[in-house]
Write an enzyme that holds these catalytic residues in place. Structure first.
Site, PDB file in Angstrom:
ATOM      1  CB  SER A 119      89.299   9.567 -86.871  1.00  0.00           C
ATOM      2  OG  SER A 119      88.458   8.538 -86.365  1.00  0.00           O
ATOM      3  CG  HIS A 140      91.067  13.784 -87.578  1.00  0.00           C
ATOM      4  ND1 HIS A 140      91.857  12.841 -88.196  1.00  0.00           N
ATOM      5  CD2 HIS A 140      90.798  13.294 -86.335  1.00  0.00           C
ATOM      6  CE1 HIS A 140      92.047  11.827 -87.365  1.00  0.00           C
ATOM      7  NE2 HIS A 140      91.425  12.079 -86.238  1.00  0.00           N
ATOM      8  CD  GLU A 152      94.027  13.398 -91.376  1.00  0.00           C
ATOM      9  OE1 GLU A 152      94.574  12.764 -92.290  1.00  0.00           O
ATOM     10  OE2 GLU A 152      93.165  12.890 -90.621  1.00  0.00           O
ATOM     11  CG  ASN A 190      92.673   7.127 -88.838  1.00  0.00           C
ATOM     12  OD1 ASN A 190      93.494   6.632 -88.075  1.00  0.00           O
ATOM     13  ND2 ASN A 190      91.772   7.995 -88.428  1.00  0.00           N
TER      14      ASN A 190
END
Length: 283
Positions: A119, A140, A152, A190
């Site tokens: 991540s 991800h 992702e 993130n």
């Protein structure tokens, strides 16, 4: 790059979820863990989730048996030697992941794609541990994997267009929407999420509001399914702290600086749901 057999390294919450969705999509899936007990625990978690789907009429017993029939558990990395794609889902630590990729590079077939579920860690750095950087990228997934509809896809500096195309097709075959992002710290989710979570901790730390009112404000005021503090407990406070530190090291801006309260809670073992206590308490 036809993908028929998928390897998954790690059968914890993320690894077992990835294993489940791959098997449900019809892929032969080989999942590796460090011990027989961990393998059994991960596959048992999958069995339990599938049983819930059966009880709710979402699948039949025969469909459940077919999914489990696609899964093979192992403790040997060498059993991944016939995989067309291997997805690493081990501890979020650069050195640990680099060692996994270095080992995989010597085991996986020459045409196999090597992917990380990281991540926050640089895909380009992970690819540098191999002699096939053009076949390395990030995939991800989000927790819980069987429910969340996003992947992702993180493209490293040397990732080839062929690898990107095959990975996108694979992700979409799982019923996920695949979004593509360059290899930048935090990727998309993130990069935006971590400052929001850290700000919520700062509000608690400074006594601006209670955790319940902060969460209610974001759920009812912004239609978020979870408030930031419950989301922190779900993600894991230790995981959030690690990602924040990676992003702070990369960008050197205060928005990624972890509040003292977060560091104290992690030091005390209050990591959220997985430890039984974070901002809230759990059975």
């Amino acid at each position: 790059m036809a993908i028929e057999t998928v390897g998954v390294i790690g059968c914890g919450l993320m690894g077992s979820g990835i294993t489940q969705v791959c098997a449900q999509a019809g892929y032969r899936t080989i999942v590796r863990e460090a011990s027989d007990d961990l393998v059994a625990g991960g596959i048992g978690r999958i069995d339990g989730l599938l049983s819930r789907n059966v009880s709710k009429g979402r699948m039949t017993e025969n469909e459940k048996a077919a999914v489990l029939g696609h899964i093979t558990g192992t403790t040997e990395l060498s059993d991944l030697a016939e995989c067309d794609l291997v997805i690493e889902a081990v501890t979020e630590n650069l050195e640990t992941k680099q060692e996994v990729f270095r080992t995989l590079d010597g085991i996986a077939p020459p045409g196999a794609i090597l992917a990380s579920n990281t991540s926050s860690i640089s895909i380009t750095e992970l690819a540098a541990a191999t002699d096939r950087p053009e076949q390395v990228l990030g995939l991800h997934f989000f927790n819980p994997v069987p429910v969340m509809g996003l992947i992702e896809m993180v493209v490293g500096l040397q990732t080839s267009t062929e690898t990107v195309g095959a990975a996108r097709q694979f992700g979409e075959s799982l019923g996920k929407q695949v979004i593509q992002v360059k290899d930048t710290p935090g990727f998309i989710v993130n990069y935006l999420l971590i400052p929001y979570l850290l700000d919520a901790v700062r509000l608690v730390e400074s006594g601006v509001a209670t955790k319940e009112d902060i969460d209610a404000g974001m759920v009812l005021g912004c239609s978020h399914p979870l408030g930031p503090l419950k989301l922190l407990d779900f993600i894991g406070l230790d995981t959030t702290l690690y990602i924040a530190e990676v992003l702070h090291d990369a960008f050197r801006t205060d928005r990624y600086a972890a509040p003292p309260l977060l560091r104290q809670m992690v030091a005390a073992g209050m990591n959220g749901r997985k430890s039984g206590r974070g901002f809230y308490e759990y059975d």
